[in-house]
Design a protein around this motif. Sequence first.
Motif, PDB file in Angstrom:
ATOM      1  N   PHE A 231       0.831  -1.203   0.000  1.00  0.00           N
ATOM      2  CA  PHE A 231       0.000   0.000   0.000  1.00  0.00           C
ATOM      3  C   PHE A 231       0.870   1.260   0.000  1.00  0.00           C
ATOM      4  CE2 PHE A 231      -2.688   3.163   2.251  1.00  0.00           C
ATOM      5  CZ  PHE A 231      -3.773   3.170   1.385  1.00  0.00           C
ATOM      6  N   ASP A 232       1.923   1.258   0.804  1.00  0.00           N
ATOM      7  CA  ASP A 232       2.813   2.423   0.860  1.00  0.00           C
ATOM      8  C   ASP A 232       3.709   2.497  -0.370  1.00  0.00           C
ATOM      9  OD1 ASP A 232       1.822   3.310   3.323  1.00  0.00           O
ATOM     10  OD2 ASP A 232       3.141   1.941   4.413  1.00  0.00           O
ATOM     11  N   LYS A 235       1.884   4.157  -3.242  1.00  0.00           N
ATOM     12  CA  LYS A 235       1.689   5.590  -2.974  1.00  0.00           C
ATOM     13  C   LYS A 235       2.838   6.432  -3.521  1.00  0.00           C
ATOM     14  CE  LYS A 235      -1.194   5.733   1.209  1.00  0.00           C
ATOM     15  NZ  LYS A 235      -1.215   6.096   2.653  1.00  0.00           N
ATOM     16  N   SER A 236       4.005   5.824  -3.641  1.00  0.00           N
ATOM     17  CA  SER A 236       5.197   6.563  -4.078  1.00  0.00           C
ATOM     18  C   SER A 236       5.316   6.652  -5.597  1.00  0.00           C
ATOM     19  CB  SER A 236       6.448   5.885  -3.517  1.00  0.00           C
ATOM     20  OG  SER A 236       6.633   4.596  -4.093  1.00  0.00           O
ATOM     21  N   LYS A 241      -3.230   7.589  -7.942  1.00  0.00           N
ATOM     22  CA  LYS A 241      -3.875   8.102  -6.732  1.00  0.00           C
ATOM     23  C   LYS A 241      -4.326   6.908  -5.908  1.00  0.00           C
ATOM     24  CE  LYS A 241      -7.873  10.794  -5.132  1.00  0.00           C
ATOM     25  NZ  LYS A 241      -9.114  11.509  -5.556  1.00  0.00           N
ATOM     26  N   ILE A 242      -3.880   6.849  -4.649  1.00  0.00           N
ATOM     27  CA  ILE A 242      -4.145   5.690  -3.805  1.00  0.00           C
ATOM     28  C   ILE A 242      -5.120   6.067  -2.701  1.00  0.00           C
ATOM     29  CG2 ILE A 242      -3.096   3.813  -2.515  1.00  0.00           C
ATOM     30  CD1 ILE A 242      -2.074   4.171  -5.412  1.00  0.00           C
ATOM     31  N   GLU A 243      -6.173   5.257  -2.562  1.00  0.00           N
ATOM     32  CA  GLU A 243      -7.166   5.469  -1.507  1.00  0.00           C
ATOM     33  C   GLU A 243      -7.470   4.142  -0.830  1.00  0.00           C
ATOM     34  OE1 GLU A 243     -10.416   8.414  -2.825  1.00  0.00           O
ATOM     35  OE2 GLU A 243      -9.670   7.564  -4.716  1.00  0.00           O
ATOM     36  N   VAL A 249      -7.773  -1.697  -1.364  1.00  0.00           N
ATOM     37  CA  VAL A 249      -7.001  -0.662  -2.051  1.00  0.00           C
ATOM     38  C   VAL A 249      -7.759  -0.181  -3.296  1.00  0.00           C
ATOM     39  CG1 VAL A 249      -4.748  -0.048  -3.001  1.00  0.00           C
ATOM     40  CG2 VAL A 249      -4.929  -1.895  -1.316  1.00  0.00           C
ATOM     41  N   ILE A 251      -6.934   2.235  -6.569  1.00  0.00           N
ATOM     42  CA  ILE A 251      -5.880   2.938  -7.301  1.00  0.00           C
ATOM     43  C   ILE A 251      -6.502   3.561  -8.543  1.00  0.00           C
ATOM     44  CG2 ILE A 251      -3.679   2.710  -8.512  1.00  0.00           C
ATOM     45  CD1 ILE A 251      -3.070   0.283  -6.801  1.00  0.00           C
TER      46      ILE A 251
END
Length: 285
Positions: A231-232, A235-236, A241-243, A249, A251
Amino acid sequence: MKKITCSKTDSQWARLCAPFFGISLRTSTASLILRHGLVFALALSEIILSSPALAQSEAPKCAQVFQEQKLLITDRVAKNQFVTNRHLEDYARELHPDFKNSITKLSANQHWVDLGAGKALAQIDYIKSFDKNTDAAFVSAVAFKLDRWFSPKSYNGKLQVHEGAFESQPTHTWKKADVVTDVYGVLSYTGNLSVSLQKTIDMMNTGGELYLLMTPYGTSVRSGETNIPFFDFVKSIPGLKIEGTASQVKITKTAETVIIPPLQLVRYKDEAPPLRLFQLNFKEN
């Protein structure tokens, strides 16, 4: 060209093939004619296969076979030893809450792809929810293999099933996806996460949404001396866009071009789903 000789095997083939040609092998003449025919066919096939043009056409097939050998296909995956009968209501309950709205809003010309679809029951439920099949969006079910007895209908061309390893699928030829789902599917089991994730993002329209159900800490990425959960990690990545949470998850693809950094598999424990550790920032050969 190597010399082709007749053998006992040739004779056996002759006996098997003779009835198809309406030839009886009770006479030595008929046997000799058929044997010569078989030898000629073998020689002709060798000439054709040795031609440069055909060799070039066979090269992609050889490359594909070689690629298949590099895939991590465990016994669990090969034997479908996981849940394959999830319905649409299961997806709506277990995925990120936005999935229900997204799947409802799809138009007849849009596309939903499910990675690791099992028996495609969720996709069939979706199509059957319409009075007319043609009003449903196009749906594609990706499954490593289907049960031998199970062969879903196409529902007026709205459902397609793609069998085999996702990493080897020609996704660039598919209709661009507006919604992609993965319920403990391909992205939870693959041994080549960067390739699978890149293929997934590439086959999505800009603005398309990817919904994942994953084991929260089942997949980790090692960056330097630190292991971070999937998940992290996502995000990078610019353009995504991650929610949601580490298990539910969502995306969203926000850029036309998204580059997934290469990952190398470090550890794989074959559970359902597996526990995986990947190394970030390694140099590919």
